[in-house]
Scaffold this active site. Structure first.
Site, mmCIF file in Angstrom:
data_model
loop_
_atom_site.group_PDB
_atom_site.id
_atom_site.type_symbol
_atom_site.label_atom_id
_atom_site.label_comp_id
_atom_site.label_asym_id
_atom_site.label_seq_id
_atom_site.Cartn_x
_atom_site.Cartn_y
_atom_site.Cartn_z
ATOM 1 N N CYS A 130 169.946 76.766 1.748
ATOM 2 C CA CYS A 130 170.069 75.690 0.777
ATOM 3 C C CYS A 130 170.428 74.367 1.417
ATOM 4 O O CYS A 130 170.525 74.228 2.627
ATOM 5 C CB CYS A 130 171.145 76.048 -0.253
ATOM 6 N N LEU A 160 167.108 78.286 -2.268
ATOM 7 C CA LEU A 160 165.910 79.102 -2.173
ATOM 8 C C LEU A 160 166.241 80.462 -2.759
ATOM 9 O O LEU A 160 167.085 81.191 -2.234
ATOM 10 C CB LEU A 160 165.463 79.257 -0.716
ATOM 11 N N ILE A 199 165.826 84.131 -3.284
ATOM 12 C CA ILE A 199 165.190 85.253 -2.608
ATOM 13 C C ILE A 199 165.214 86.486 -3.497
ATOM 14 O O ILE A 199 164.221 87.186 -3.645
ATOM 15 C CB ILE A 199 165.886 85.522 -1.262
ATOM 16 N N ASN A 255 176.258 76.219 2.244
ATOM 17 C CA ASN A 255 174.998 76.403 2.946
ATOM 18 C C ASN A 255 175.300 77.231 4.184
ATOM 19 O O ASN A 255 176.154 76.853 4.988
ATOM 20 C CB ASN A 255 174.419 75.039 3.353
ATOM 21 N N ASP A 260 177.887 86.616 0.223
ATOM 22 C CA ASP A 260 178.825 86.252 1.286
ATOM 23 C C ASP A 260 179.539 84.939 0.943
ATOM 24 O O ASP A 260 180.669 84.704 1.359
ATOM 25 C CB ASP A 260 178.112 86.149 2.632
ATOM 26 N N GLY A 274 166.731 82.292 20.124
ATOM 27 C CA GLY A 274 167.517 82.467 21.343
ATOM 28 C C GLY A 274 168.377 81.277 21.704
ATOM 29 O O GLY A 274 168.843 81.183 22.853
#
Length: 510
Positions: free
Chosen positions: A13, A57, A59, A81, A104, A347
């Site tokens: 977000c 967003l 999901i 966010n 979370d 990475g």
């Protein structure tokens, strides 16, 4: 977990907040400018002199994931966010009866309700958040590394916050500054540090008597710490992929993720991008074949790169040449991957922790103490450079990037290793040996190549800047090359009004 708990996704977000003399229309316009960060759902709330806004967003569990999030009594509110990786431990500590969803973000909400600003110390993850109560208390905070972006503009009558520079009204842009990582702010308490990117206690455990000679215990510790960090970022109800450049770092992340996916009977999409015949595409293909991933290749033509260039500069809100070169292929990769997954692992951070860049092996950094200081410095500065590119190119398409090498435990372990071990050749030898057998030998010992070079972006962009303005000082910024001048002109056009010295400092190059 109680029976009333709903499963809820982690939040991809953008956030906006204001405290003071709130102009609701201005705040809504700010939120609209970052709709790309979360195009499916908009939430806002005003209580007294505080306004919170959120772009999400969706999901899954659309109702449960809506923000601003609130407690059952509706006396506190939160927009956030990012991800809180230890949210399950926080639930255990605080008691499951407090929670209504599986989010979370709700762990962050209750940590702040129970402990106040001290609750921020509980949070492990990447986040930018704004919290308020019915009584008028207000708090903003950003994670210790600045993985998730946050900016603020302090006017006499109001203080404004947003996830991206572009959110701010042109009239406010000269005031915009980067909100410092690891800090929180409240109207009464001011700016307070609650966490360090590199904790002060992190020091090399000892001087290495024999640089490049280490025991299996150290290799095992490095390997297990990185494996745990990757696996923590694989836990999700949505599809997760890996950006596979063909280099060592992303190959290690992909190898760990592939093993996790096999154990959980999940597919693992990997994504690579490069010009026709580029070394990155070839190397990524070798890794994908070795790991058995669902591999996707994006072949980038010169026309693709030219078309993506202004979009990349606008997306990353930056003009540093090396960052722009890597952002062009990253943007093309993100656009493609976002149609197939909602989050990707990258990475980022391994080079800064294990001395992967060539300049680390040149004077004055051949001195171990100088190298250690430079590694710490560059880790602390990642939020201005690579992490900004990482976040913006993916969030431009509503997709989240996760960076396991920058897990707190990985950082603490890596920076406790004697720096002499990082000066041996080939670069990152310790990291390579820790993952022998996990990735193909030719990739394990492949030399370091910048993403913008290995992908071919540097070559395909050369023509695009041949007609750019001459190098000159502009708005107090010394432009070093014709290429940088070209990128700066795009940046300035997009973010007109950002001219203050404090803001231009956000784009300092290394």
């Amino acid at each position: 977990m109680t029976s009333r708990t709903r499963r809820c996704p982690r939040v991809v977000c953008g956030i906006v907040a204001a405290v003071g003399e709130v102009d609701v229309q201005l705040c809504r316009e700010m939120l609209a400018r970052i709709k790309h960060r979360g195009p499916d759902d908009t939430g806002e709330i005003r209580r007294g002199n505080v306004w919170l806004g959120h772009q999400r967003l969706s999901i899954m569990d659309v109702a449960g994931g809506h923000q601003p999030m609130t407690d059952t009594e509706r006396t506190t509110y939160l927009v956030t966010n990012g991800e809180i990786y230890n949210h399950r431990h926080i639930r255990e500590d605080l008691g499951h009866d407090l929670f209504e969803t599986g989010s979370d973000s709700e762990a962050a909400l209750h940590a702040l309700i129970v402990d106040g600003p001290a609750g921020l110390a509980r949070l492990r993850g990447m986040f930018a958040l704004a919290f308020m109560t019915e009584d008028g208390d207000f708090l903003v905070a950003r994670d210790s590394l600045g993985v998730k972006p946050l900016y603020w503009a302090r006017r006499d009558d109001v203080t404004l916050f947003a996830s991206e520079l572009r959110a701010f009204d042109p009239a406010d842009r000269p005031l915009v500054e980067s909100f410092p990582p690891g800090h929180c702010w409240s109207p009464n308490g001011g700016l307070v540090r609650f966490a360090d990117a590199v904790p002060a206690r992190v020091r090399p455990a000892r001087r290495a008597e024999e640089p490049g000679v280490w025991d299996e215990a150290l290799l095992k510790s490095v390997r297990e710490t990185i494996v745990t960090a990757v696996e923590n970022r694989m836990m999700s109800d949505v599809g997760i992929g890996v950006f596979l450049s063909g280099g060592l770092d992303s190959a290690i992340v992909a190898a760990v993720a592939a093993e996790y996916a096999r154990r959980h009977n999940q597919p693992l999409p990997t994504f690579a991008v490069g010009a026709p015949g580029s070394s990155d595409l070839a190397a990524a293909r070798i890794v994908a074949d070795y790991l058995g991933t669902e591999h996707h290749e994006i072949v980038m033509s010169k026309e693709d790169a030219r078309a993506a260039l202004p979009k990349a500069v606008r997306a990353i809100e930056h003009y540093d040449p090396s960052l722009v070169r890597s952002s062009v292929p990253n943007l093309l990769l993100a656009e493609y991957a976002s149609k197939r997954v909602h989050a990707v692992l990258t990475g980022e951070g391994a080079d800064e922790l294990f001395a992967g860049y060539s300049y680390y092996h040149e004077e004055p950094f051949t001195d171990p103490d100088a190298l250690q200081a430079e590694l710490v410095r560059t880790v602390k500065e990642l939020h201005h450079l690579n992490l900004q590119r990482c976040d913006r190119t993916t969030m431009a398409f509503g997709m989240e990037a996760r960076v396991p090498f920058l897990d707190r435990d990985v950082i603490e372990l890596a920076l406790s290793i004697p720096p002499e071990h990082k000066l041996v050749t080939p670069e990152k030898k310790l990291l390579r040996e820790a993952f022998e057998g996990w990735v193909p030998e030719e990739i394990l010992w492949r030399g370091k190549e910048q993403f913008g070079d290995g992908s071919g972006a540097k070559d395909v962009l050369e023509d695009a800047v041949r007609t750019s303005p001459d190098v000159r000082a502009a708005d107090g910024v010394e432009l070093r090359t014709r290429e940088e001048a070209a990128f700066y002109s795009i940046w300035r056009e997009e973010l007109a009004g950002i001219r203050s010295e404090s803001t231009l400092g956000l784009f300092a190059t290394t």
